[in-house]
Design an enzyme around this catalytic site. Structure first.
Site, PDB file in Angstrom:
ATOM      1  N   CYS A  12     -11.656 -17.962 -46.247  1.00  0.00           N
ATOM      2  CA  CYS A  12     -10.863 -16.983 -47.001  1.00  0.00           C
ATOM      3  C   CYS A  12     -10.185 -17.607 -48.220  1.00  0.00           C
ATOM      4  O   CYS A  12      -9.213 -17.054 -48.746  1.00  0.00           O
ATOM      5  CB  CYS A  12      -9.841 -16.305 -46.099  1.00  0.00           C
ATOM      6  SG  CYS A  12     -10.592 -15.477 -44.675  1.00  0.00           S
ATOM      7  N   ARG A  46     -17.864  -6.642 -49.879  1.00  0.00           N
ATOM      8  CA  ARG A  46     -16.523  -6.517 -49.300  1.00  0.00           C
ATOM      9  C   ARG A  46     -15.514  -7.310 -50.116  1.00  0.00           C
ATOM     10  O   ARG A  46     -15.864  -8.218 -50.873  1.00  0.00           O
ATOM     11  CB  ARG A  46     -16.510  -7.019 -47.848  1.00  0.00           C
ATOM     12  CG  ARG A  46     -16.769  -8.510 -47.726  1.00  0.00           C
ATOM     13  CD  ARG A  46     -16.351  -9.060 -46.377  1.00  0.00           C
ATOM     14  NE  ARG A  46     -16.781 -10.445 -46.214  1.00  0.00           N
ATOM     15  CZ  ARG A  46     -16.169 -11.495 -46.730  1.00  0.00           C
ATOM     16  NH1 ARG A  46     -15.096 -11.337 -47.496  1.00  0.00           N
ATOM     17  NH2 ARG A  46     -16.622 -12.721 -46.519  1.00  0.00           N
ATOM     18  N   GLY A  47     -14.249  -6.998 -49.951  1.00  0.00           N
ATOM     19  CA  GLY A  47     -13.216  -7.781 -50.607  1.00  0.00           C
ATOM     20  C   GLY A  47     -13.062  -9.136 -49.953  1.00  0.00           C
ATOM     21  O   GLY A  47     -13.437  -9.342 -48.802  1.00  0.00           O
ATOM     22  N   ALA A  87     -12.778  -9.330 -38.186  1.00  0.00           N
ATOM     23  CA  ALA A  87     -13.439 -10.290 -37.299  1.00  0.00           C
ATOM     24  C   ALA A  87     -12.361 -11.058 -36.548  1.00  0.00           C
ATOM     25  O   ALA A  87     -11.512 -11.712 -37.160  1.00  0.00           O
ATOM     26  CB  ALA A  87     -14.315 -11.240 -38.102  1.00  0.00           C
TER      27      ALA A  87
END
EC number: 2.3.1.181
Length: 278
Positions: free
Chosen positions: A220, A121-122, A204
């Site tokens: 992140c 995923r990114g 999420a």
């Protein structure tokens, strides 16, 4: 702890990006409200609703990829395929996106507090655990909008509407960052992957999540902002205390409603036939 390398040569997912003024000013495509005067039939969406279950990350990840492959096979045969959405919670786990490095882990990966998975995923590193609702839309963007930026904004919009319509909480986007924020707190993380215009991974949303595990990473890749959850926002506001299980139920119902309206999909609940998923 287990470290799994799962990077595939598919279309890259997007997590962080810089928006041009045009992108920043572009409105999310308006939602059509179906009524007696609108005869458009919404597309079917198969819904595997495990929102009250803890599903191990590796199993859910493999499950998503198998659904993606099934849809790609149907498309290659020029056959239509219904969209799919999976809603669940995960057992405690850290996942790393394509942009992740171990610099964002505040622990030795060989001695990690939970399993760590490197995925396709990114985005950067994040945490999944109980009290966090995870939504994995596996949809064919050919039937919606073949634009990854549009898709990311729609996922953000779903969360923004959940917070607004259900709790009167004003959430927003931040320029240059993907996700949903209330003030300085990030309440929803988004990281996607797309293969032949079929999406997977997703969003999420922290509902009653224990936020302590976020202290052991740089969530992140953002060092100067906090992570929050809906429970904390309600305790700080006028709503007061809400039972954890009831709060999960409420957010789950709102999340499915806003998802179905945003993408104009008719939700059809499905039974999980594979006992290995749970």
């Amino acid at each position: 702890m287990e470290l799994l390398n799962g990077v595939e040569t598919l279309v890259s997912g997007i997590h962080h990006h810089h928006r041009t003024n045009a992108k920043r000013n572009r409105l999310v495509r308006s939602v059509k409200i179906l009524n007696s005067g609108n005869h458009e039939i919404p597309r079917k969406c198969l819904c595997f609703d495990l929102y009250d279950k803890l599903v191990p990350y590796k199993k859910a990840w493999s499950w998503q990829k198998s659904i993606v492959e099934e849809k790609k096979t149907l498309i290659d045969r020029n056959q239509d395929c219904a969209d799919t959405v999976i809603l669940l919670q995960h057992s405690p786990v850290y996942t790393m996106g394509t942009a992740s490095t171990e610099d964002y882990l505040n622990f030795d990966i060989k001695d990690a507090p939970f399993n760590v998975y490197r995925t396709e995923r990114g985005g950067e590193v994040t945490y999944h655990g109980p009290g966090q609702l995870v939504m994995y839309p596996i949809i064919n963007l050919r039937n919606h909008e073949m634009d990854l930026h549009w898709y990311l904004r729609m996922l953000e919009e779903i969360v923004i509407r959940v917070l607004s319509s259900t709790f009167s909480i004003k959430a927003s986007r931040l320029d240059g960052l993907t996700g949903v924020w209330v003030g300085n707190q990030k309440v929803a993380a988004i990281g996607i992957r797309v293969s032949k215009w079929i999406t997977y991974h997703g969003l999420a949303l922290n509902v009653t999540t224990d936020l302590t595990p976020f202290n052991w990473i740089v969530p992140c890749g953002i060092r100067d902002r906090k992570v929050g959850n809906i429970k904390g926002l309600l305790e700080d506001g006028e709503h007061g205390m809400v039972d954890d299980l009831r709060l999960i139920d409420i957010v789950h119902e709102s999340l499915l409603k806003e998802f179905s309206e945003a993408f104009q999909l008719q939700i059809e609940k499905q039974t999980v036939s594979d006992p290995n998923i749970l």
